[in-house]
Design an enzyme around this catalytic site. Structure first.
Site, PDB file in Angstrom:
ATOM      1  CG  ASN A 218      -1.571   1.167   0.949  1.00 59.59           C
ATOM      2  OD1 ASN A 218      -1.933   1.947   0.090  1.00 59.59           O
ATOM      3  ND2 ASN A 218      -3.388   0.910   2.128  1.00 59.59           N
ATOM      4  CG  ASP A 219       1.511   3.595   3.166  1.00 57.07           C
ATOM      5  OD1 ASP A 219       0.319   3.654   3.458  1.00 57.07           O
ATOM      6  OD2 ASP A 219       1.822   2.522   4.698  1.00 57.07           O
ATOM      7  CB  VAL A 220       6.224  -0.280  -0.778  1.00 61.33           C
ATOM      8  CG1 VAL A 220       6.777   0.485   0.455  1.00 61.33           C
ATOM      9  CG2 VAL A 220       5.567  -0.794  -1.618  1.00 61.33           C
TER      10      VAL A 220
ATOM     11  CB  ALA B 166       1.349   5.788   6.149  1.00 64.52           C
TER      12      ALA B 166
END
Lengths: 479, 95
Positions: free
Chosen positions: A401-403, A442
């Protein structure tokens, strides 16, 4: 100490052991030499233990043999039984034991050389200022490593929540604890004289250091774990070095320093990959304060069935898979490889894009895909794959997700602003396999999910991948 | 030069050696390197053995015994698990 065995042979054997450790570590930096490097390091350890037994001569071996047998059995069983998906917590746990051992050795020396013989005077006067000082550092760093690693283990295991735990005024509390530990340590080394006092201060120092380790790691959330594990790894090395100072043993100093350096390098690599400083990882409590402002409702999200996704995959000539922590949780590495192989057989070019901090420890995804028999040459690093996305037909994001969040690039106020991400949005079609729209670690919204070229496929990664495999197979059979 | 200073020289130089040999580590090997290095940090086992040489049940020997157990778990577990991981990487090389 005038006989040549103790004054010459033993130190030379230790030196040989240190050299073997260096060659072993050097081997671990290349894929072709890594296994041999690991064996060399293990051999160096065996040599060091045998040398120590030679040095001791005839002593009572009961405790030593018992400890080696119990520890060896526990370590071997744990190492052979652990699932590859549970590797981050296993490494954290082993690491904690190493740090704990260093602290215990220093404690044992305090008791064995001062308290039990009934000596009076300060530790500095009895052991020498250098040994007293390093004994306290050994207890402090070792205990912090032990409790910090245990918390990391529990978070990764899911026993306690992986979310950051943010105590009110935690900076003040942590600073006070750190100063308290230092004060107790200095007092222990230079001022405590009466035996009861010395024992009490040593115990207080140990307990306070354990608490300090807990306080340091609880505010750190799951996605920052690669940094923390690397850093704790470094600390366990430094603790071993400190024990080496206490014992006047250069082998411990050298080996500990090597581990300290390697852990620091990994820590640095992980920090750069997240565009954050080490201090920021420790003190920001990521996902805490800033998250609320950035989270928002999703609009324009299109959900597709595995069947529709398979039709896109089936026509794609180039496919990039982006694995994340969700792949590990769902244990979907084998089925991911099966899908990759299947698409490759149909003529597509399949690669795997690895973000440096994907997963929960450095290189986590590489280990998982290696277990699933993916050729490591098909794993492409972020800097190499990012220019390729423009010419990629389909990207399959599995549990990441965040990456892959473009907010890191185009929203300066985002908590992950400036973190290098995989630019999957440049591909013709992006398929995201995800359980739900819940935010990543995050705690921020991912605008990728709202892009016109993004297809969301909701469900468990393993199940969806299996359905994709079935669909692609049936399309192949029908053709 | 005191023992502390000699030790400090050794410590600092070893850190530089560590930096030099590990800077070019490929990301593929980050995990095995970490767990292998982790096993090496169990070298504190050598120190713990020296603290449990008496058969008596004293605080120092009990602490030493626990230290040996902890360090041995670290060493044996660390090297074995690294070997297991690297075996999976190695499988691909032979093909």
């Amino acid at each position: 100490m005038t006989d040549p065995l103790h004054s010459v042979v033993v130190p030379l054997l230790y030196l040989l052991s240190a050299v073997l450790f260096i060659f072993g570590l050097k081997g671990l930096t290349g894929v072709r030499t890594a296994q041999r490097g690991n064996l060399l390091a293990a051999l160096a350890m065996l040599l060091a233990v045998v040398t120590t037994l030679i040095d001791l001569g005839i002593v009572d071996y009961r405790w030593i043999a018992g400890g080696l047998i119990v520890g060896g059995a526990v370590g071997a069983i744990a190492a052979l039984k652990v699932e590859m998906t549970a590797m981050p917590q296993m490494v954290a746990l082993f690491n904690g034991f190493g740090g704990g051992a260093s602290a215990l050795v220093a404690g044992s020396i305090l008791w064995g050389q001062i308290l039990e013989p009934g000596q009076t005077g300060t530790a500095a006067a009895l052991l020498g200022a250098d040994s007293a000082l390093t004994a306290f550092l050994s207890i402090l760093i070792g205990a912090v490593t032990l409790s910090g690693s245990l918390i990391a283990f529990l978070k990764l295991q899911g026993t306690i929540s992986g979310q950051p735990v943010l105590l009110p005024a935690r900076h003040v509390i942590n600073s006070l604890f750190a100063l308290g530990c230092l004060a107790a340590g200095v007092y222990l080394a230079f001022f405590a004289t009466a035996t009861g006092e010395l024992a009490l201060v040593a115990i207080v120092l140990g307990v306070a250091s354990l608490l300090l380790g807990i306080l340091f790691v609880i505010p750190v959330g799951g996605a920052d774990m690669p940094v923390i594990i690397s850093f704790l790894n470094s600390l366990s090395g430094v603790a071993a070095s400190m024990t080496g100072f206490v014992l006047g043993n250069n082998l411990l100093i050298i080996s500990g320093a090597l581990v300290g350096a390697s852990g620091l390098i990994l820590t640095q690599i992980m920090c750069v990959a997240m565009n954050r400083s080490l201090a920021n990882v420790f003190f920001s409590g990521f996902g805490g304060e800033t998250a609320a402002a950035d989270s928002g409702e999703y609009t324009n999200v299109r959900s597709y069935s595995p069947e529709e996704a398979a039709m896109v995959l089936e026509t794609a000539e180039s496919v990039v898979m982006v694995p994340g922590y969700g792949l590990a949780v769902a244990q979907a590495q084998h089925i991911a490889r099966e899908l990759g192989d299947l698409l490759e057989k149909r003529g597509a070019k399949v690669t795997y894009a690895i973000h440096p901090v994907a997963g929960r420890m450095p290189g986590h995804m590489n280990v998982l895909l290696a277990e699933a028999d993916v050729d490591y040459e098909k794993l492409v690093e972020m800097d190499a794959i990012n220019p390729e996305f423009r010419t990629t037909d389909a990207v399959l994001v599995v549990g990441a997700n965040d990456v892959v969040n473009p907010a890191a690039e185009n929203e300066p106020g985002s908590p992950i602003a400036g973190m290098p991400v995989l630019q999957v949005y440049n591909a013709r079609t992006v398929m995201v396999i995800k359980r739900s729209l819940s935010p990543g670690f995050a705690g921020i919204k991912n605008s990728l999910f709202e892009n016109d070229n993004t297809m969301m496929v909701f469900g468990d990664a393993k199940k969806i991948l299996q359905e994709l495999v079935n669909e692609v197979k049936s399309i192949t059979a029908a053709a | 030069m005191g023992a502390l200073l000699v030790g400090l020289y050794v410590f600092v130089l070893a850190i530089f050696v560590g930096f030099e040999i590990i800077t070019k580590i490929p990301p593929t090997l980050h995990t095995p390197l970490m767990s292998g290095a982790n096993a090496i940090s169990g070298i504190t086992l050598v120190g713990s053995i020296a603290t449990a040489t008496s058969g008596e049940t004293k605080v120092s020997t009990i602490l030493g015994l626990i230290a040996i157990i902890f360090a041995t778990i670290n060493v044996v577990g660390g090297f074995l698990v690294t070997n297991r991981m690297l075996g999976m990487f190695g499988g691909r090389l032979k093909r």
